[in-house]
Design an enzyme around this catalytic site. Sequence first.
Site, short mmCIF file in Angstrom:
data_model
loop_
_atom_site.label_atom_id
_atom_site.label_comp_id
_atom_site.label_asym_id
_atom_site.label_seq_id
_atom_site.Cartn_x
_atom_site.Cartn_y
_atom_site.Cartn_z
N ASN A 8 -8.17 -38.30 -2.14
CA ASN A 8 -7.81 -39.61 -2.67
C ASN A 8 -7.27 -39.43 -4.10
OD1 ASN A 8 -8.08 -42.04 -4.19
ND2 ASN A 8 -9.29 -42.92 -2.55
N ASP A 10 -6.02 -41.83 -6.15
CA ASP A 10 -5.97 -43.08 -6.95
C ASP A 10 -6.10 -42.83 -8.45
OD1 ASP A 10 -5.86 -44.47 -4.60
OD2 ASP A 10 -7.91 -45.23 -4.69
N HIS A 11 -7.02 -41.92 -8.82
CA HIS A 11 -7.32 -41.79 -10.24
C HIS A 11 -6.26 -41.03 -11.03
CE1 HIS A 11 -10.79 -44.11 -9.72
NE2 HIS A 11 -11.27 -43.30 -8.80
N ARG A 19 -1.46 -46.10 -19.58
CA ARG A 19 -0.40 -46.02 -20.59
C ARG A 19 0.89 -46.67 -20.11
NH1 ARG A 19 0.02 -41.96 -24.65
NH2 ARG A 19 -2.00 -41.88 -25.64
N HIS A 44 -5.49 -46.15 -2.33
CA HIS A 44 -5.98 -47.52 -2.16
C HIS A 44 -4.97 -48.44 -2.83
CE1 HIS A 44 -9.68 -50.42 -2.49
NE2 HIS A 44 -8.61 -51.02 -2.01
N ARG A 46 -4.65 -51.59 -4.06
CA ARG A 46 -5.51 -52.73 -4.37
C ARG A 46 -4.68 -53.98 -4.65
NH1 ARG A 46 -10.96 -51.23 -5.75
NH2 ARG A 46 -11.15 -53.44 -6.20
N ARG A 50 -4.14 -51.97 -9.67
CA ARG A 50 -4.60 -51.35 -10.92
C ARG A 50 -4.28 -49.86 -10.99
NH1 ARG A 50 -11.11 -51.42 -9.96
NH2 ARG A 50 -10.72 -53.63 -9.66
N HIS A 51 -4.04 -49.24 -9.84
CA HIS A 51 -3.61 -47.83 -9.93
C HIS A 51 -2.40 -47.55 -9.05
CE1 HIS A 51 -6.57 -47.81 -6.69
NE2 HIS A 51 -7.61 -47.71 -7.50
N GLU A 71 -5.76 -47.35 2.05
CA GLU A 71 -6.88 -48.29 2.07
C GLU A 71 -6.40 -49.62 1.52
OE1 GLU A 71 -9.81 -46.71 -0.51
OE2 GLU A 71 -10.12 -44.93 0.68
N THR A 101 -15.10 -49.89 -8.14
CA THR A 101 -14.67 -49.16 -6.95
C THR A 101 -15.25 -49.90 -5.75
OG1 THR A 101 -14.64 -47.01 -5.83
CG2 THR A 101 -16.65 -47.54 -7.05
N THR A 102 -14.85 -49.46 -4.52
CA THR A 102 -15.30 -50.15 -3.32
C THR A 102 -16.82 -50.20 -3.26
OG1 THR A 102 -13.38 -49.13 -2.28
CG2 THR A 102 -14.94 -50.25 -0.82
N GLU A 152 -14.96 -45.02 8.97
CA GLU A 152 -15.31 -44.15 7.84
C GLU A 152 -16.65 -44.64 7.32
OE1 GLU A 152 -12.36 -43.59 4.76
OE2 GLU A 152 -13.90 -43.05 3.30
N HIS A 192 -17.07 -41.51 -0.13
CA HIS A 192 -17.46 -42.29 -1.30
C HIS A 192 -18.57 -41.58 -2.07
CE1 HIS A 192 -17.58 -45.70 -3.95
NE2 HIS A 192 -16.48 -46.08 -3.36
N GLY A 193 -18.23 -41.21 -3.30
CA GLY A 193 -19.20 -40.59 -4.19
C GLY A 193 -19.54 -39.15 -3.87
N GLY A 214 -12.22 -38.42 -3.73
CA GLY A 214 -11.25 -38.66 -4.79
C GLY A 214 -11.76 -38.38 -6.18
N HIS A 215 -12.70 -39.21 -6.64
CA HIS A 215 -13.10 -39.20 -8.04
C HIS A 215 -13.57 -37.82 -8.50
CE1 HIS A 215 -15.66 -40.21 -11.55
NE2 HIS A 215 -14.66 -41.01 -11.80
N1 PXP Z 1 -13.36 -43.84 1.01
C1 PXP Z 1 -13.12 -45.14 0.64
C2 PXP Z 1 -13.03 -46.16 1.70
C3 PXP Z 1 -12.96 -45.49 -0.72
O1 PXP Z 1 -12.72 -46.77 -1.06
C4 PXP Z 1 -13.01 -44.46 -1.69
C5 PXP Z 1 -12.79 -44.80 -3.13
O2 PXP Z 1 -11.50 -45.27 -3.31
C6 PXP Z 1 -13.25 -43.14 -1.26
C7 PXP Z 1 -13.43 -42.87 0.09
C8 PXP Z 1 -13.32 -42.01 -2.22
O3 PXP Z 1 -14.44 -42.17 -3.02
P1 PXP Z 1 -14.63 -41.27 -4.31
O4 PXP Z 1 -13.48 -41.57 -5.23
O5 PXP Z 1 -15.95 -41.70 -4.84
O6 PXP Z 1 -14.59 -39.83 -3.84
#
Ligand code: PXP
Length: 242
Positions: A8, A10-11, A19, A44, A46, A50-51, A71, A101-102, A152, A192-193, A214-215
Amino acid sequence: MTTHLGVNIDHVATLRQVRSAREPEPVAAALLAQSAGAHGITVHLRGDRRHIQERDVRLLREVLAIPLNVECAASPEAMKSVVPLKPNWVTFVPETREELTTQGGLDVVFLQAHLRTVIRELRTSDIRVSLFIDPQLEQVKMASRIEADAVEFNTGVYADLPPGNDPGPELDRLRESARLAARLGLRVLAGHGLNLQNVASVAAIPEVQELNIGHSIVGRAVLVGLERAVQEMLAAIAEAGA
Ligand code: PXP
């Protein structure tokens, strides 16, 4: 079979958007993830943009050789933006403006009629649908009943357990839900996480075919890449003075 990794990005876009700049370019990040062996790219889109922007999704669809998963909320506005972009997968997530975040999975039982309609609509556009849900058996059964292609599982509860708490019960919920989903013919993902410290127990669940992370990857990339970025800048400065 080894568990696949969807990255992912996004970040990377978050860093660009703070910026309103041109870099870092999320498309370049996706191509690097692809050449490093990622099996898919997730973004994602959104509602508040935002990203990730539509332009990013359009370019990713054009350049990637691996599947693109977008997403989004299961809202008419999101559908209007996402369907023409034709990603390989759409993952429906709950979305509120205030969240960082979600938060938690979709309530597929409550939203069944609406989701069934949008899943059909996406299928006619050749887009497969995954539902981001908490590891609960009634959610899995309903996801199958409304003909989603995949689920998921939200690993956020497991990942956010304070140190010292036993992850056993939440992992059991993930295992049991994954088993049922696979038995019902759903493709099984989780995310997630997840990070280097907590990923192993989830990756070890045999039915989980892919993890979306992602993060922690983007955060780690900043650290492992910082030394080189500083060296490159020092070299550019030194060259100017030479
Ligand atoms: N899966 C879903 C559905 C999410 O919304 C996210 C965060 O955007 C992730 C996975 C990835 O989560 P993380 O950024 O915490 O790894």
